[in-house]
Design a protein around this motif. Structure first.
Motif, PDB file in Angstrom:
ATOM      1  N   LYS A  91     -12.171  -6.464  -1.664  1.00 15.71           N
ATOM      2  CA  LYS A  91     -11.463  -5.467  -0.957  1.00 15.71           C
ATOM      3  C   LYS A  91     -11.271  -5.611   0.520  1.00 15.71           C
ATOM      4  O   LYS A  91     -12.419  -6.000   1.100  1.00 15.71           O
ATOM      5  CB  LYS A  91     -12.083  -4.171  -1.059  1.00 15.71           C
ATOM      6  N   GLY A  92     -10.098  -5.431   1.089  1.00 15.73           N
ATOM      7  CA  GLY A  92     -10.037  -5.951   2.332  1.00 15.73           C
ATOM      8  C   GLY A  92      -9.557  -7.555   2.544  1.00 15.73           C
ATOM      9  O   GLY A  92      -9.433  -8.197   1.567  1.00 15.73           O
TER      10      GLY A  92
ATOM     11  N   GLU B  95       0.792  -1.103  -0.064  1.00 18.70           N
ATOM     12  CA  GLU B  95      -0.167  -0.007   0.000  1.00 18.70           C
ATOM     13  C   GLU B  95       0.799   1.217   0.037  1.00 18.70           C
ATOM     14  O   GLU B  95       0.583   2.263  -0.854  1.00 18.70           O
ATOM     15  CB  GLU B  95      -0.945   0.022   1.237  1.00 18.70           C
TER      16      GLU B  95
ATOM     17  N   LYS C 254      -7.838  -2.249   4.200  1.00 18.46           N
ATOM     18  CA  LYS C 254      -8.686  -2.023   3.066  1.00 18.46           C
ATOM     19  C   LYS C 254      -8.601  -2.523   1.709  1.00 18.46           C
ATOM     20  O   LYS C 254      -9.103  -2.594   0.799  1.00 18.46           O
ATOM     21  CB  LYS C 254      -8.868  -0.408   2.989  1.00 18.46           C
ATOM     22  N   SER C 255      -7.231  -3.107   1.595  1.00 23.98           N
ATOM     23  CA  SER C 255      -6.763  -3.680   0.428  1.00 23.98           C
ATOM     24  C   SER C 255      -6.882  -5.175   0.473  1.00 23.98           C
ATOM     25  O   SER C 255      -6.880  -5.697   1.453  1.00 23.98           O
ATOM     26  CB  SER C 255      -5.372  -2.911  -0.194  1.00 23.98           C
ATOM     27  N   ASN C 256      -6.802  -5.876  -0.631  1.00 23.86           N
ATOM     28  CA  ASN C 256      -6.833  -7.234  -0.602  1.00 23.86           C
ATOM     29  C   ASN C 256      -5.763  -7.906   0.089  1.00 23.86           C
ATOM     30  O   ASN C 256      -4.569  -7.749  -0.043  1.00 23.86           O
ATOM     31  CB  ASN C 256      -6.997  -7.838  -2.269  1.00 23.86           C
TER      32      ASN C 256
ATOM     33  N   ASP D 152       1.397  -3.470  -6.707  1.00 19.86           N
ATOM     34  CA  ASP D 152       0.327  -4.077  -7.339  1.00 19.86           C
ATOM     35  C   ASP D 152       0.667  -5.617  -7.417  1.00 19.86           C
ATOM     36  O   ASP D 152       1.227  -6.202  -8.359  1.00 19.86           O
ATOM     37  CB  ASP D 152      -0.076  -3.804  -8.730  1.00 19.86           C
TER      38      ASP D 152
ATOM     39  N   ARG E  28     -10.881 -10.445  -5.855  1.00 21.00           N
ATOM     40  CA  ARG E  28     -11.650  -9.558  -6.189  1.00 21.00           C
ATOM     41  C   ARG E  28     -12.030  -8.715  -4.908  1.00 21.00           C
ATOM     42  O   ARG E  28     -12.544  -7.384  -5.001  1.00 21.00           O
ATOM     43  CB  ARG E  28     -12.910  -9.950  -6.978  1.00 21.00           C
TER      44      ARG E  28
END
Ligand code: TPP
Ligand code: DXP
Ligand code: MG
Length: 619
Positions: free
Chosen positions: A268-269, A129, A162-164, A134, A266
């Motif tokens: 998020k989190g 992050e 909050k990201s995958n 990526d 896909r």
């Protein structure tokens, strides 16, 4: 088909209709190789399809797969170009049995100890992050490893992401032995979907007891079945923490797994994918006895019988037998393991005294403080634990046990070099980290009878005490040397002058070999068994200094903070007229390999010790 896979991502060239055949090939390969080298068979057989699916869905080394413990990473090694290394698996200089970033760029994190994968994965996620990168992060943790405290600290922290972040829970309802505890029960219920049905049945049974009201209410509830079901969504525990739950998924169906991973990617989190696998899959003896086939030496594939030479009594066996004997006469003796009942020799105690035996899961920190609580309440706890795993409980040793001078016995197994598990598992720091703690007593036996005597002695002490002994067969010569154990007193074996060798614990056998060689060369040598690393036998050191010009200490522990350093410090502080030369391990990690080979490489066997002393004496 396995031959076509020469490097990471080559598996993507395999057609879906061939997945099953590839899985079968991988299993045959693993069984054949491990039957010769030994290794962690059952766990690896269980994750073949799961590993294939991850390698089909993700791209390595860009995406990061982080294995918990890492004992199940063999298929991952096969799919990342390391097939040829399996002939030397876990051998000196050979392929590691655990993920090693130095071995492959596809090993995102080095492991060996349990419950680290979610923390490490989260570290990658946060770094991704911050750096705006990526890639996918996938932590793979087993149901046994999910009993470890670190995993919960990490889940708690991960819920804020909050990201995958994909957490794969590989649930085979086994740790090394049967998995234990509340989370294990919860997973069982998820697995069999009993959560919903069980709750419904419980509600119905309760309502039936309410006269006049109960039965109509049940009819109403049955109509509202779907809404009731929503109250008990599988994985609610994780969902409530803010972690999306997917599953349970059949863990031997590659295509289903791939589909689930695509879905997970896909989200998020944080997302937890609950995968059901069978430990030992594809090999009947391992399915029938997953605990015996968790980690094995060479075996006969047809029968599953071990091909290792029959071992004499191990220190572990002696500990288990003597402890059971002590516990027969003293009802306050209780025993604790952190998921290692078999490995620490506590099975016998457990079957004799089930109510006084506690398997706390892979929770060494908790085990130490749990023992402290038991001791406060008047019990005599023994925590039997591998040396390298007790490192986890260091603060608890200081803060919860030793500061309060609580009478807890630590049976520290796998002290010294353990061999093929390698650097993560060598028990080479314990004499340092234990003897630096105020109020601790630290002992180490020279042979199997002394272990028994020390254990009996330990239960009589009014404070914390550790007895440290190694993996494998116990030394069974010198039986007549069994002088009564006295606190802080060493044992003279041969008393001469010129050179003194003081050995710690199992290194006595190597010291005896050195002694014999030096005698053959006409040297005058004293041989002393230290028995105690703490308290130090300062009287003996003073005595030796009067009649010897040089002391050699021998221990299988790092030199820093070890026995030899303590003897040297004492001699210097008291200006004793003697030189102290410690034979110990360097300030480094020790790689995998047969213990005899490692001792030779490290200059810590009888011949090397004698040679070095002879060289020193010749000047
Ligand atoms: C801190 C620590 N304690 C104990 C161990 C020993 N250990 C290795 S694997 C294992 C069981 C792990 O169970 P699970 O995560 O479910 O994996 P499985 O073997 O079932 O695939 C244990 C207790 C360890 N590696 N690390
Ligand atoms: C992976 C792990 O930590 C254990 O399985 C360990 O390898 C057991 O060691 P022993 O073989 O000494 O019991
Ligand atoms: Mg498991």
């Amino acid at each position: 088909m396995l031959e076509q896979i020469k490097k990471a991502n080559d598996i993507k060239e395999i057609a879906p209709e061939d997945y099953q055949e590839l899985a079968a090939e991988i299993r045959s390969f693993l069984i054949e190789k491990i039957s010769k080298t030994g290794g962690h068979l059952a766990s690896n057989l269980g994750v073949v399809e799961l590993t294939m699916a991850m390698h089909l869905t993700f791209t390595l080394p860009e995406d990061k797969i982080i294995w918990d413990v890492g004992h199940q990473s063999y298929t991952h090694k096969l799919l990342t170009g390391r097939t040829a290394g399996f002939d030397e698996l876990r051998c000196f200089g050979g392929l590691s049995g655990f993920p090693k970033p130095g071995e492959s760029e596809c090993d995102a994190f080095g492991t060996g100890h349990s419950s680290t994968s979610i923390s490490a994965g989260l570290g990658y996620v946060r770094a991704r992050e911050i750096k705006g990168e990526d890639y996918q992060v996938i932590s793979v943790i087993g149901d046994g490893s999910l009993t470890g405290g670190m995993a919960y600290e990490a889940l708690n922290n991960a819920s804020q992401v909050k990201s995958n972040f994909i957490i794969v829970l590989n649930d085979n309802h086994m740790s090394i032995s049967e998995n234990v505890g509340g989370i294990s029960k919860y997973l069982n219920r998820l697995r069999s979907a009993e959560l919903y049905h069980g709750l419904k049945k419980g509600v119905e049974e309760t309502l039936e007891y309410i006269p006049g009201v109960g039965k109509p209410m049940i009819r109403q509830l049955k109509k509202a079945k779907n809404s009731l079901k929503q109250l008990v969504i599988p994985g609610m525990l994780f969902e409530d923490m803010g972690i999306t739950y997917l599953g349970p998924v059949a863990g031997h169906d590659v295509e289903k797994l791939c589909k689930t991973f695509r879905e997970a990617r896909r989200i998020k989190g944080p997302v937890l994918v609950h995968v059901l696998t069978e430990k030992g899959r594809g090999y009947e003896p391992a399915i029938a006895m997953p605990d015996k086939f968790h980690g094995v030496g060479p075996f006969d594939i047809e029968t599953g019988e071990s091909l290792s030479p029959a071992t004499k009594d191990s220190y572990t066996d002696v500990f288990g037998k003597v402890l059971t004997d002590i516990a027969m006469k003293d009802e306050t003796v209780v025993a604790i393991t952190a998921a290692m009942a078999d490995g620490t020799g506590l099975k016998r105690f457990a079957s004799k005294f089930p109510k006084r035996f506690f398997d706390v899961g892979i929770a060494e920190e908790h085990a130490v403080t749990f023992a402290a609580g038991l001791a406060c309440a008047g019990m005599k706890p023994v925590f039997a634990v591998y040396s390298s795993f007790l490192q986890r409980g260091f603060d608890q040793l200081i803060h919860d046990v030793a500061l309060q001078k609580l009478p807890v016995v630590f049976a520290v197994d796998r002290g010294g070099l353990v061999g093929n598990d390698g650097d993560t598992h060598q028990g080479i720091f314990d004499l340092s980290y234990l003897s630096m703690i105020p109020n601790m007593t630290v002992m180490s036996p020279k042979h199997k009878w002394e272990l028994a005597d020390m254990l009996r002695f330990a239960f009589k002490l009014q404070g914390p005490v550790a007895i440290r002994y190694p993996r494998g067969s116990a030394f069974d010569a010198f039986e007549e040397y069994r002088e009564e154990i006295a606190l802080g007193k060493s044992e003279w074996i041969y008393r001469e002058e010129e050179v003194a060798i003081i050995s710690v614990g199992h290194m006595f056998s190597e010291a005896v070999l050195a002694y014999k060689k030096l005698k053959e060369a006409g040297r005058k040598v004293s041989l002393i068994n230290a028995r105690f690393v703490k308290p130090l036998d300062t009287q003996m050191i003073e005595e030796v200094a009067k009649t010897h010009s040089i002391i050699y200490t021998v221990e299988e522990n790092v030199k820093i903070g070890g026995f030899g350093s303590q003897v040297a410090d004492y001699a210097e502080e008291h200006s004793l007229p003697v030189k102290v030369c410690p034979f110990a391990l360097p300030d480094d990690y020790v790689e995998q390999g047969n213990v005899e080979v490692l001792r030779e490489v490290l200059g810590l066997n009888g011949s090397a010790i004698a040679e070095k002393i002879e060289k020193d004496l010749k000047g």
